[in-house]
Design an enzyme around this catalytic site. Structure first.
Site, PDB file in Angstrom:
ATOM      1  N   TYR A   1       0.715  -1.259   0.020  1.00  0.00           N
ATOM      2  CA  TYR A   1       0.034   0.132   0.082  1.00  0.00           C
ATOM      3  C   TYR A   1       0.737   1.278   0.101  1.00  0.00           C
ATOM      4  CZ  TYR A   1      -3.539   3.273   1.233  1.00  0.00           C
ATOM      5  OH  TYR A   1      -4.562   4.436   1.197  1.00  0.00           O
TER       6      TYR A   1
ATOM      7  N   LYS B   1       1.377   4.174  -2.833  1.00  0.00           N
ATOM      8  CA  LYS B   1       0.853   5.545  -2.862  1.00  0.00           C
ATOM      9  C   LYS B   1       2.201   6.214  -2.948  1.00  0.00           C
ATOM     10  CE  LYS B   1      -3.580   5.491  -1.819  1.00  0.00           C
ATOM     11  NZ  LYS B   1      -4.300   6.118  -2.512  1.00  0.00           N
TER      12      LYS B   1
END
Length: 244
Positions: free
Chosen positions: A99, A103
């Site tokens: 994740y 990002k």
């Protein structure tokens, strides 16, 4: 208001839906790349399909969607591309490696696009906005504990949406950071390595009780045709706003 279902992992699906949008609504003048998923697994527990799914939605979809609509913006030297990243682009913690990396890649996408608009496309009036929210009260991050509640309080989705809309309506490029104190995390890489490691390790308890909702049960299967694949079933969604 128009809603179009699309498997944003697929460039072909994105281009097909983009054609429908242009035919039914017109050329969008604002793109908000906001779709996001989280698997919450450690590196060793994550399957290749988990990692690919995270990057397909959180990062690569930005490319396919922007590529579909950017040519008209460049031709008119008018428009805006909003990229929703996260505090995780600055600090990656255990159980969120994929994740955080996705990002961080989304942030790099925003930065590179901003530079290309002026140096390659001669379209400086196509604006870019980067959004960095902290922990938000959504089903995707149920059980997540950010800590430091006074300086970094939990956010409501409406608060982020309102801040993004305010920035869009200014017609200017910029950054949206909520809570604002979270912007200090961007300086983490300038600190000594031992301090960086301590900061990331200290945050490991944030995911201890995480039980975020998963939008699909089989990450290797296509979105379309699955009840759970509707854009509003993710805690984040991709929104296309037409100005014509």
């Amino acid at each position: 208001m128009h809603h179009f279902q699309c498997d944003i992992r697929s460039p072909e699906s994105v281009n097909a839906v983009a054609d429908r949008i242009r035919a039914q609504v017109g050329h969008p003048t604002v793109i908000i790349n906001n779709a996001g998923v989280a698997r919450g697994k450690t590196l060793l527990d994550a399957e290749p399909s988990d990692v690919r799914f995270t990057f397909d939605v959180n990062t690569l979809a930005h490319y396919w969607i922007t590529k579909a609509f950017l040519p008209n913006m460049v031709a008119r030297n008018h428009g805006m591309v909003v990229t929703v990243s996260s505090f995780a682009s600055w600090i990656t913690i255990p159980n969120m490696i994929d994740y955080g990396a996705s990002k961080a890649a989304a942030l790099a996408f925003h930065e590179g696009l901003t530079a290309e608009l002026t140096t390659r496309y001669n379209a400086p009036r196509v604006r870019t906005v980067s959004v960095h929210p902290g922990h938000t009260r959504t089903a995707l991050f149920k059980g997540f504990r950010q800590g430091a509640g006074f300086l970094l309080p939990q956010l409501e989705p409406d608060s982020i949406a309102e801040a993004v809309v305010r920035q869009v309506l200014t017609g200017r490029s910029g950054n949206v950071i909520l809570p604002e104190f979270g912007g200090s995390l961007s300086a983490l890489r300038a600190y000594p390595d031992w301090y960086q490691h301590r900061a990331r390790a200290r945050a490991q308890g944030s995911m201890a009780n995480w039980s975020g909702r998963q939008v699909v049960s089989d990450v290797s299967a296509p979105f379309e045709g699955k009840e759970s694949s509707q854009g509003h079933d993710t805690s984040e969604s991709t929104v296309l706003v037409s100005g014509e």
